[in-house]
Structure formats: C-alpha cells, structure tokens
Design a protein around this motif. Structure first.
Motif, PDB file in Angstrom:
ATOM      1  N   LYS A  93     -14.058   2.122  11.857  1.00  0.00           N
ATOM      2  CA  LYS A  93     -14.657   2.110  10.522  1.00  0.00           C
ATOM      3  C   LYS A  93     -13.685   1.564   9.485  1.00  0.00           C
ATOM      4  O   LYS A  93     -14.061   0.794   8.594  1.00  0.00           O
ATOM      5  CB  LYS A  93     -15.093   3.533  10.118  1.00  0.00           C
ATOM      6  CG  LYS A  93     -16.344   4.000  10.784  1.00  0.00           C
ATOM      7  CD  LYS A  93     -16.700   5.394  10.296  1.00  0.00           C
ATOM      8  CE  LYS A  93     -17.916   5.937  10.977  1.00  0.00           C
ATOM      9  NZ  LYS A  93     -18.250   7.288  10.523  1.00  0.00           N
ATOM     10  N   ARG A  94     -12.416   1.957   9.612  1.00  0.00           N
ATOM     11  CA  ARG A  94     -11.408   1.462   8.663  1.00  0.00           C
ATOM     12  C   ARG A  94     -11.266  -0.040   8.791  1.00  0.00           C
ATOM     13  O   ARG A  94     -11.249  -0.770   7.781  1.00  0.00           O
ATOM     14  CB  ARG A  94     -10.059   2.160   8.917  1.00  0.00           C
ATOM     15  CG  ARG A  94      -9.004   1.838   7.866  1.00  0.00           C
ATOM     16  CD  ARG A  94      -7.645   2.372   8.259  1.00  0.00           C
ATOM     17  NE  ARG A  94      -7.117   1.792   9.478  1.00  0.00           N
ATOM     18  CZ  ARG A  94      -6.585   0.559   9.566  1.00  0.00           C
ATOM     19  NH1 ARG A  94      -6.532  -0.238   8.521  1.00  0.00           N
ATOM     20  NH2 ARG A  94      -6.109   0.109  10.716  1.00  0.00           N
ATOM     21  N   ARG A  95     -11.189  -0.541  10.019  1.00  0.00           N
ATOM     22  CA  ARG A  95     -11.048  -1.983  10.225  1.00  0.00           C
ATOM     23  C   ARG A  95     -12.293  -2.729   9.753  1.00  0.00           C
ATOM     24  O   ARG A  95     -12.202  -3.823   9.188  1.00  0.00           O
ATOM     25  CB  ARG A  95     -10.785  -2.295  11.694  1.00  0.00           C
ATOM     26  CG  ARG A  95      -9.397  -1.949  12.132  1.00  0.00           C
ATOM     27  CD  ARG A  95      -9.180  -2.359  13.562  1.00  0.00           C
ATOM     28  NE  ARG A  95      -7.839  -2.059  14.012  1.00  0.00           N
ATOM     29  CZ  ARG A  95      -7.394  -2.315  15.211  1.00  0.00           C
ATOM     30  NH1 ARG A  95      -8.200  -2.876  16.102  1.00  0.00           N
ATOM     31  NH2 ARG A  95      -6.162  -2.026  15.540  1.00  0.00           N
ATOM     32  N   LEU A  96     -13.463  -2.157   9.996  1.00  0.00           N
ATOM     33  CA  LEU A  96     -14.698  -2.785   9.553  1.00  0.00           C
ATOM     34  C   LEU A  96     -14.753  -2.859   8.025  1.00  0.00           C
ATOM     35  O   LEU A  96     -15.154  -3.887   7.464  1.00  0.00           O
ATOM     36  CB  LEU A  96     -15.897  -2.010  10.098  1.00  0.00           C
ATOM     37  CG  LEU A  96     -17.277  -2.592   9.813  1.00  0.00           C
ATOM     38  CD1 LEU A  96     -17.392  -3.999  10.396  1.00  0.00           C
ATOM     39  CD2 LEU A  96     -18.354  -1.694  10.368  1.00  0.00           C
ATOM     40  N   ALA A  97     -14.333  -1.793   7.374  1.00  0.00           N
ATOM     41  CA  ALA A  97     -14.300  -1.800   5.907  1.00  0.00           C
ATOM     42  C   ALA A  97     -13.329  -2.862   5.409  1.00  0.00           C
ATOM     43  O   ALA A  97     -13.609  -3.591   4.442  1.00  0.00           O
ATOM     44  CB  ALA A  97     -13.915  -0.429   5.378  1.00  0.00           C
ATOM     45  N   GLU A  98     -12.175  -2.971   6.091  1.00  0.00           N
ATOM     46  CA  GLU A  98     -11.199  -3.995   5.693  1.00  0.00           C
ATOM     47  C   GLU A  98     -11.753  -5.394   5.942  1.00  0.00           C
ATOM     48  O   GLU A  98     -11.584  -6.306   5.115  1.00  0.00           O
ATOM     49  CB  GLU A  98      -9.899  -3.788   6.479  1.00  0.00           C
ATOM     50  CG  GLU A  98      -8.763  -4.663   5.994  1.00  0.00           C
ATOM     51  CD  GLU A  98      -7.471  -4.351   6.723  1.00  0.00           C
ATOM     52  OE1 GLU A  98      -6.728  -5.305   6.977  1.00  0.00           O
ATOM     53  OE2 GLU A  98      -7.229  -3.164   7.030  1.00  0.00           O
ATOM     54  N   LEU A  99     -12.444  -5.577   7.071  1.00  0.00           N
ATOM     55  CA  LEU A  99     -13.053  -6.876   7.377  1.00  0.00           C
ATOM     56  C   LEU A  99     -14.136  -7.225   6.354  1.00  0.00           C
ATOM     57  O   LEU A  99     -14.214  -8.368   5.888  1.00  0.00           O
ATOM     58  CB  LEU A  99     -13.636  -6.847   8.786  1.00  0.00           C
ATOM     59  CG  LEU A  99     -14.253  -8.148   9.300  1.00  0.00           C
ATOM     60  CD1 LEU A  99     -13.213  -9.267   9.336  1.00  0.00           C
ATOM     61  CD2 LEU A  99     -14.853  -7.928  10.657  1.00  0.00           C
ATOM     62  N   GLU A 100     -14.943  -6.249   5.954  1.00  0.00           N
ATOM     63  CA  GLU A 100     -15.968  -6.493   4.930  1.00  0.00           C
ATOM     64  C   GLU A 100     -15.326  -6.862   3.597  1.00  0.00           C
ATOM     65  O   GLU A 100     -15.805  -7.745   2.869  1.00  0.00           O
ATOM     66  CB  GLU A 100     -16.868  -5.252   4.758  1.00  0.00           C
ATOM     67  CG  GLU A 100     -17.820  -5.029   5.882  1.00  0.00           C
ATOM     68  CD  GLU A 100     -18.638  -3.757   5.705  1.00  0.00           C
ATOM     69  OE1 GLU A 100     -18.335  -2.944   4.800  1.00  0.00           O
ATOM     70  OE2 GLU A 100     -19.574  -3.567   6.490  1.00  0.00           O
ATOM     71  N   ARG A 101     -14.227  -6.211   3.287  1.00  0.00           N
ATOM     72  CA  ARG A 101     -13.525  -6.532   2.048  1.00  0.00           C
ATOM     73  C   ARG A 101     -13.006  -7.972   2.095  1.00  0.00           C
ATOM     74  O   ARG A 101     -13.149  -8.734   1.125  1.00  0.00           O
ATOM     75  CB  ARG A 101     -12.368  -5.556   1.825  1.00  0.00           C
ATOM     76  CG  ARG A 101     -11.653  -5.748   0.493  1.00  0.00           C
ATOM     77  CD  ARG A 101     -10.483  -4.805   0.344  1.00  0.00           C
ATOM     78  NE  ARG A 101      -9.454  -4.938   1.388  1.00  0.00           N
ATOM     79  CZ  ARG A 101      -8.503  -5.870   1.381  1.00  0.00           C
ATOM     80  NH1 ARG A 101      -8.460  -6.766   0.435  1.00  0.00           N
ATOM     81  NH2 ARG A 101      -7.614  -5.913   2.341  1.00  0.00           N
ATOM     82  N   LEU A 102     -12.424  -8.370   3.218  1.00  0.00           N
ATOM     83  CA  LEU A 102     -11.917  -9.738   3.346  1.00  0.00           C
ATOM     84  C   LEU A 102     -13.062 -10.753   3.283  1.00  0.00           C
ATOM     85  O   LEU A 102     -12.937 -11.812   2.656  1.00  0.00           O
ATOM     86  CB  LEU A 102     -11.139  -9.895   4.643  1.00  0.00           C
ATOM     87  CG  LEU A 102      -9.768  -9.227   4.718  1.00  0.00           C
ATOM     88  CD1 LEU A 102      -9.202  -9.340   6.122  1.00  0.00           C
ATOM     89  CD2 LEU A 102      -8.827  -9.819   3.704  1.00  0.00           C
ATOM     90  N   LEU A 103     -14.184 -10.430   3.953  1.00  0.00           N
ATOM     91  CA  LEU A 103     -15.334 -11.339   3.924  1.00  0.00           C
ATOM     92  C   LEU A 103     -15.918 -11.476   2.517  1.00  0.00           C
ATOM     93  O   LEU A 103     -16.360 -12.557   2.118  1.00  0.00           O
ATOM     94  CB  LEU A 103     -16.407 -10.874   4.896  1.00  0.00           C
ATOM     95  CG  LEU A 103     -16.144 -11.122   6.388  1.00  0.00           C
ATOM     96  CD1 LEU A 103     -17.237 -10.509   7.231  1.00  0.00           C
ATOM     97  CD2 LEU A 103     -16.031 -12.611   6.659  1.00  0.00           C
TER      98      LEU A 103
END
Length: 107
Positions: A93-103
């Motif tokens: 979930k943390r990585r997904l949130a970070e990936l969404e932020r980058l996207l």
C-alpha cells in the motif's frame, strides 16, 4: 410319674426351641458373613474398575493436552504468517501510494 413326663416334655420343648433358635442364629451369622464377603468382592471389583477408568481419563487428558499444545503451536505459526502478510500488504500500500504520487506528478 406325670410330673416326670411333663418335665421331660418341657425339656424336649425347650431343647427344640433352643435348637431352632440356634439354627436361625447360625443361618443369620452365615448369611451376614456371606453378605460381607460378597460386598467385599463387589467393592474390590468396583475399585479395580474405578482405577481402570481413572487411567483412561488420565490418558485422555494427556492426549487432549498434547493436541491442545499442537493446536496452539500451529495457531502461533499462523499468527506469524498473518502478521507477515499484513506487513507485506502495508508495504504494498505504501509503495502504491508512492507510485500514485509519482504518476500524478508526471501526468
């Protein structure tokens, strides 16, 4: 002579009554002793059955305790696996949130 005959009859009657009373008393004593032996045998047999039952109960409790310990050990292992999976999900979930932020920054 009649007194002598009457005395003999009284003695015979007394002897008959006494013999009957002794026979009844002897039968009662034999009966009570037999009853005592019977109860002692039944008590011994009951005690042996009770001890066998106690041994079976102790064996069953031992098996139950062993099974409970094995179940506890298995549940402890499952708890550790669930904690590991939860930690992995948190990381995902943390990585997904970070990936969404980058996207969102890119697009």
């Amino acid at each position: 002579m009649t007194r002598l005959l009457a005395a003999e009859l009284d003695i015979a009657q007394t002897a008959t009554i006494t013999s009957a009373a002794l026979a009844v008393a002897l039968a009662a004593v034999v009966g009570f002793v037999s009853l005592g032996f019977y109860r002692a045998r039944r008590s011994t047999a009951g005690e042996a059955a009770y001890h066998a039952l106690v041994e079976r109960v102790v064996d069953a409790e031992t098996r139950s305790a062993e099974a409970t310990a094995a179940a506890l050990e298995e549940l402890t292992g499952l708890r550790a696996e669930v904690r590991g999976a939860r930690d992995e999900m948190t990381e995902v979930k943390r990585r997904l949130a970070e990936l969404e932020r980058l996207l969102s920054q890119i697009g």
